[in-house]
Write an enzyme that holds these catalytic residues in place. Sequence first.
Site, PDB file in Angstrom:
ATOM      1  N   CYS A 144     -25.510  32.914 -29.319  1.00  0.00           N
ATOM      2  CA  CYS A 144     -25.749  32.663 -27.887  1.00  0.00           C
ATOM      3  C   CYS A 144     -26.108  34.014 -27.276  1.00  0.00           C
ATOM      4  O   CYS A 144     -25.339  34.603 -26.508  1.00  0.00           O
ATOM      5  CB  CYS A 144     -24.529  32.077 -27.215  1.00  0.00           C
ATOM      6  SG  CYS A 144     -23.931  30.532 -27.968  1.00  0.00           S
ATOM      7  N   ALA A 145     -27.295  34.506 -27.620  1.00  0.00           N
ATOM      8  CA  ALA A 145     -27.645  35.904 -27.364  1.00  0.00           C
ATOM      9  C   ALA A 145     -27.877  36.237 -25.895  1.00  0.00           C
ATOM     10  O   ALA A 145     -27.705  37.381 -25.478  1.00  0.00           O
ATOM     11  CB  ALA A 145     -28.891  36.274 -28.171  1.00  0.00           C
TER      12      ALA A 145
ATOM     13  N   GLY B  15     -29.229  39.686 -24.454  1.00  0.00           N
ATOM     14  CA  GLY B  15     -29.214  40.610 -25.581  1.00  0.00           C
ATOM     15  C   GLY B  15     -28.322  41.826 -25.495  1.00  0.00           C
ATOM     16  O   GLY B  15     -28.466  42.742 -26.305  1.00  0.00           O
ATOM     17  N   GLY B  16     -27.358  41.849 -24.588  1.00  0.00           N
ATOM     18  CA  GLY B  16     -26.471  43.005 -24.497  1.00  0.00           C
ATOM     19  C   GLY B  16     -25.695  43.260 -25.776  1.00  0.00           C
ATOM     20  O   GLY B  16     -25.645  44.383 -26.284  1.00  0.00           O
ATOM     21  N   LYS B  17     -25.092  42.214 -26.316  1.00  0.00           N
ATOM     22  CA  LYS B  17     -24.314  42.365 -27.551  1.00  0.00           C
ATOM     23  C   LYS B  17     -25.231  42.549 -28.753  1.00  0.00           C
ATOM     24  O   LYS B  17     -24.868  43.194 -29.735  1.00  0.00           O
ATOM     25  CB  LYS B  17     -23.379  41.170 -27.734  1.00  0.00           C
ATOM     26  CG  LYS B  17     -22.302  41.086 -26.648  1.00  0.00           C
ATOM     27  CD  LYS B  17     -21.400  39.894 -26.849  1.00  0.00           C
ATOM     28  CE  LYS B  17     -20.362  39.797 -25.736  1.00  0.00           C
ATOM     29  NZ  LYS B  17     -21.002  39.499 -24.416  1.00  0.00           N
TER      30      LYS B  17
ATOM     31  N   CYS C  50     -15.838  34.737 -22.092  1.00  0.00           N
ATOM     32  CA  CYS C  50     -15.367  35.562 -20.972  1.00  0.00           C
ATOM     33  C   CYS C  50     -14.461  34.680 -20.117  1.00  0.00           C
ATOM     34  O   CYS C  50     -14.687  34.470 -18.921  1.00  0.00           O
ATOM     35  CB  CYS C  50     -16.530  36.148 -20.165  1.00  0.00           C
ATOM     36  SG  CYS C  50     -17.710  34.943 -19.553  1.00  0.00           S
TER      37      CYS C  50
END
Length: 228
Positions: free
Chosen positions: A38-39, A42-44, A162
Amino acid sequence: IFTSETFKKGWFEVQDEGSQMVALLADAQPGMRVIDFCAGAGGKTLAMAATMKNKGRILAFDTSEKRLSQIAPRIRRAGVDNVQTHVITSESDAFIKRHKQTADRVLEDAPCSGSGTWRRNPDLKWRFTQKDLDEVVALQQSILQSAMRLVKPGGRLVYATCSVLKEENEMQVEQALKNVNNFKVVCAEKIWDKNAINDEGGNVSYLSLTPHEDGVDGFFAAVLKREQ
């Protein structure tokens, strides 16, 4: 910050510390095959590309083409070239089946209530109902079941939200382990600190962050390992 020359040159990204900790918990190493299920924007994905030293391959999936399109300029700015994006229709997309049991690491930052962000968006709690929670819990379990199929024997999946609600966190992991019997929980503390006491025979260890105790957004993460 975003207009500074150092940011434009790709020297850094801005991300909540909790998100960074979740990405580090994936423990993605150079040469691995990694799927960010679940990109989003794209932070992770970027954080894992850094720990992989731009070696190996990251597949970034998401159902939102708009969110996923934000990755391209970010990886160019960061000088990353080991990321491939793909828009999927749902967690049961046929494209996903092609990658069954191929990933060393799968990171699932699941859609959730966002209760971990209510400290800075307090109005959201008044707009989130029990019906909303029931729907998101059902979606999370469906996505988690699909993500688990991608992990190869000996590989790991990081399930993260989160959220600070047990229905979205511990209870989801417990249900997934009942549905799929060849996974076990890996001690998150042991991954974070190699010198930590081994979890053999000990209590289950998850990453659990709260705003009032840790000064970050509320986050939960569980590490699951496929044994066979």
